[in-house]
Design an enzyme around this catalytic site. Structure first.
Site, PDB file in Angstrom:
ATOM      1  N   GLY B 151       0.830  -1.199   0.000  1.00  0.00           N
ATOM      2  CA  GLY B 151       0.000   0.000   0.000  1.00  0.00           C
ATOM      3  C   GLY B 151       0.864   1.248   0.000  1.00  0.00           C
ATOM      4  O   GLY B 151       2.063   1.205   0.300  1.00  0.00           O
ATOM      5  N   CYS B 152       0.242   2.368  -0.318  1.00  0.00           N
ATOM      6  CA  CYS B 152       1.002   3.613  -0.426  1.00  0.00           C
ATOM      7  C   CYS B 152       1.498   4.080   0.941  1.00  0.00           C
ATOM      8  O   CYS B 152       2.675   4.380   1.122  1.00  0.00           O
ATOM      9  CB  CYS B 152       0.161   4.688  -1.107  1.00  0.00           C
ATOM     10  SG  CYS B 152      -1.462   4.970  -0.379  1.00  0.00           S
ATOM     11  N   TYR B 153       0.585   4.137   1.931  1.00  0.00           N
ATOM     12  CA  TYR B 153       1.016   4.558   3.270  1.00  0.00           C
ATOM     13  C   TYR B 153       2.072   3.599   3.835  1.00  0.00           C
ATOM     14  O   TYR B 153       3.083   4.050   4.392  1.00  0.00           O
ATOM     15  CB  TYR B 153      -0.173   4.629   4.218  1.00  0.00           C
ATOM     16  CG  TYR B 153      -1.058   5.843   4.073  1.00  0.00           C
ATOM     17  CD1 TYR B 153      -0.536   7.135   4.134  1.00  0.00           C
ATOM     18  CD2 TYR B 153      -2.439   5.714   3.909  1.00  0.00           C
ATOM     19  CE1 TYR B 153      -1.362   8.247   4.025  1.00  0.00           C
ATOM     20  CE2 TYR B 153      -3.276   6.820   3.805  1.00  0.00           C
ATOM     21  CZ  TYR B 153      -2.735   8.090   3.868  1.00  0.00           C
ATOM     22  OH  TYR B 153      -3.545   9.192   3.773  1.00  0.00           O
TER      23      TYR B 153
END
Lengths: 341, 341, 341, 341
Positions: B151-153
């Site tokens: 995921g990005c986070y």
């Protein structure tokens, strides 16, 4: 109703402009004097065209004699050091002063000198200066002749933590504040780092642990908690014009859930006209407070980890500067506290 | 040099678009298949006009048979649950799969079901899925047939804390991550909350402690530190298109200054082509990483308080999604790891 | 002073919100009724938190009987067709109506039907509707019971050209209007095309020659010039929340320089409280008018080519919608025209 | 394949940065020299961190001898007047020069002096300078040693009108160009007017009829149409980083519908790699061209009024500056015209 005559020294910066904008519609104040940095002579309604119809006033370079002659109360929206050069003259002439700069915020001149890299030159008036956060100091503000208007970051940070500290339920060594500010907070000045395309589409942290607002926050929170508080403070610049969102992380020194902590916050602020505590499940956003004098507060407890995250939102030019200054004026002058706001 | 035939399933979302954009210029991949959600039939270069001259391809509604027939490797840029419906079919047909959704990131299906509110339906392939963060799992990625793209986070959060945790110098119970994300992170969908004027000129925190990326971060960091890690994670939405800035607060379990901690980070990432550790006094900003596959890292130690603040910046569509997926493709395919990036 | 009871039907859109915001501080109006589209029941100050302290009112789904019972005057901030369903009921009950939709703006129902693709269903009240542009129709507005509040684009376009047309010095076949609008002009609705990242960092033209505001501009300008006027109108969407800048190109039918044309504009608007004509060398910018009810106008003549470019700026939610509606209310009610604005 | 050694003089402005960014990945060019305005000595990859891994080069203050010694071709990304001081020295040393400033764009030195308020000091090389718009001057560019790279506004304006003028179907006295530009077009400099909060949430027109790009547009279009052309040009500043949308209004001198005019445009540009003509019903938006070297064009005819509106979109730093300069380098060097772009 009678009106007091007010002056705005430094009317062409963002805070000065906002002061003039709000004061020009204030029911109890008459803007009687404005001055700008530039050695020019323009009408203020030519500089800020939306003032047309509400204000007709020359904006000249600052003249202490003219300012004293025309006003009962002045707002000094000046860079630090310039305020403490001029405030004594206004005070001596019997005028009330609300200083927007940092010059009278820190009671300890050594701390001032450490963070502002310049000697403090008005130790005489410093003890009389009242830190102008009405939620903490309303009674003192009523009697003050010199009010040090709080910084923008400190306002959101202090209001977000004071209820927990005052009630002894926050571990005062655990406070970490992650603040996100709009660009008017940096002032209206020519600076490559503030060029639209340097700020737009980016976010940055800056001055970690060293921002000049840290000692101001520490001083106020130490007063509230009766113990020395030293926060971790990390400011960020975000590409918006106005507003500060502060996300505050604290350890609880006592078991408590979200509802209980909210109840305590609501009680602490129940008579405050400009602090709004949200219900559980709701958090403030900057868009809800811009162009207002509110500080909105929401929070959530992580019971497993025994910590709380508190989120506060203010308009840095409203409750973080001009709005709060006018709230202070209202209190100092015996007006309704919300007048004009 | 020979090229592999790649497909992008879900090519019209932000991540899908970025995959197609990068892959269309990749020296070793040929975009052989793209599909969109809508039941329409358009050329991809009519949907994204800048692809003119680089790609000439129909973008139809998804057909598993056509996709299998035309590709050697597929990127599944789909909402969760749709990925685990289709990945098994591609794997059975001998194709390699890089899944951009969350379906294969969490090894524990119960955690998946808790955070994604839906049963996990492909327990069979889950154990074979490799978490595609090259800086931690490069060797496994080389041999993987199914990669779960992070995921990005999590990408910015994990890369920002792994060096300290791996070296045992962070108190693993103290990690607090304050993340600020651009709006493409929320996907390309009709939603009043994502209307320009709802997001513009505002900042908000959301999903405190509950974001679905929390278990992904915890899983990865527990692996790195060999102890259970459970982070405090507060995501924020800021009005920019692309980029995530993560400000990470950690207690040090050992005395250390900024230079020493930086040295340790630099050593940890010394052979990494896409992680850049800044020198003391410098911090990353989102503008330095947008449209790149870099994760930039800066940090500062507060020796008095014995804590560190680490700041990481990524492009959520680059290292946080499409760029990293292509980095994974390069590794899985034996290409130069930086090819096309 | 006595107050009239006003209602805002459709209070949760951008214009409705702005109406409520301004009216909540209006010295002569009491917000007695608000309704929203959703079938929900919330307090308006929970929907718009800054209303705290100024308004305490339930916002329910619309009920015609409740609305009639509680108000003297209503603002219909509804999509077109819904207004003409409800306006007759309010009028029959003796209420005054200010309609923000397009339903009563065009006197010719065929033109309405052509541009709005739906039959007009209230031909009865149409002749009584007054087009609510005070600068042209103040006397009629004073006596009106039904005011059709002008569209946002028409307001800036008409005010920018009326002085020249009224004085017969513009070639009425030459008017070309290039308008740039903020995104609140498109309404508060879930739409992929209005997603933050679709609008941000871009500019686009749309609906060339076909925008539904064209016949409204033509109707008003034909009235002013006493000759048929048919403008070329090209609207653009720019990534800002509020404001419209209109750049208007006209051929002069008579030799004239910038000062002379400005003099004529200043004379035309000399008694207007909300139109400001700039001096030579100055042009309005959107930032000077946002959050106001002003229309600012600047212009420059190209003597060599015998044409003028006129630039007007308004806030699309202020003078372009809610502000102007309240100006109309003030006029209809015999209040000071600038009250509350 | 062999590479040429290129230099970027003025590498720290927006155009210089974009030149370095594109050139650092160019297959036929090696960035061998960069210089900055400041008297500092930093590595270019420290100034622009995303260059890490692709470029390792010192960025010193400009030295003509060093620049001549290290390069075969230089890009002068300098303010006007500085270019014409240095270009002769490079030419004398046998180097090719692509000048991004305005110094060699206008063949008439009197016009130059009128618009740039300074004498032209290199009349000797002016006649040899080729105006670097490949779509008009490709053959001359192939043989040029000195190319005057077009201005950003002229690129979008000329490409948008050339097909109609070349075919004699536009009334050449009727051209009105309403251009909207991002803020990088104003350069990277400290200026209060470019402060984020002065530009954000606003739009303004500026320099009506007087912009220095007007004579450049007129010169090029007069060449295309074989008749004197004098356009009406109104530039606007919009709050985006990159991109120019030009909305062009022209009278048709011949009856024609949208499809017919589009056919003519498509034919005019059919072999152009970087001009894209849209189909009827579609118009370019800035987001489709940013970070590309494309000029996208759409148009619509108003048959009733016998006029056309043409909309063009470019990236002011791409086709409007650095991208086009590299396209020129490719042509001058015999490389594939699209190489690196």
């Amino acid at each position: 109703m009678s009106r007091i005559r007010v002056g705005v020294v430094g009317a062409t910066g963002y805070t000065g402009e906002e002061l003039v904008r709000i004061l020009s519609r204030h029911p109890r104040a008459e803007v009687a004097y404005v001055s700008g940095k530039e050695d020019r002579s323009e009408r203020i309604q030519d500089i800020f065209p939306y003032l047309q119809n509400t204000l007709d006033l020359k904006c000249n370079a600052f003249s202490i004699n003219e300012a004293i002659g025309k006003t009962d109360l002045v707002f000094l929206s000046l860079p630090h050091t310039l305020s403490m050069q001029n405030a004594p003259l206004f005070l001596k002439a019997g005028k009330k002063v609300i200083d927007i700069s940092a010059d009278y915020r820190l009671q300890d001149t050594k701390t001032y000198e450490k963070f502002y890299k310049t000697p403090h030159t008005d130790a005489e008036n410093l003890p009389r200066a009242v830190y102008g956060l009405p939620e903490l100091n309303r009674e003192k503000i009523k009697r003050a002749r010199l009010v040090a208007n709080p910084g923008c970051y400190p306002t959101g940070s202090i209001l977000g933590t004071a209820p927990g500290l005052a009630n002894g339920i926050f571990d005062e060594s655990s406070i970490q504040i992650d603040a996100k500010s709009g660009v008017t907070g940096a002032g209206r000045r020519a600076d490559k780092a503030l060029h639209f395309s340097e700020v737009n589409e980016s976010v940055k942290a800056y001055r970690l642990f060293e921002h000049q607002h840290v000692p101001e926050i520490d001083q106020a929170l130490s007063g509230v908690s009766k113990k020395p508080v030293s926060v971790v403070f990390v400011p960020h610049l975000v590409p918006i014009n106005r507003g500060i969102l502060s996300t505050i992380y604290v350890k609880l020194s006592k078991k408590m859930n979200t509802e209980e902590l909210l109840a305590l916050y609501k009680k602490f602020y129940e008579h405050e006209p400009f602090v709004k505590v949200y219900g559980a499940g709701h958090l403030p956003e900057i868009k809800y407070v811009v162009h207002t004098n509110f500080c909105d507060i929401g929070l959530k407890v992580n019971e497993e980890k025994n910590l709380a995250v508190i989120v506060t939102a203010i308009d840095n030019l409203g409750k973080g500067a001009a709005g709060q200054a006018i709230q202070n004026m209202n209190i100092m002058s015996g007006f309704e506290e919300t007048a004009g706001l």
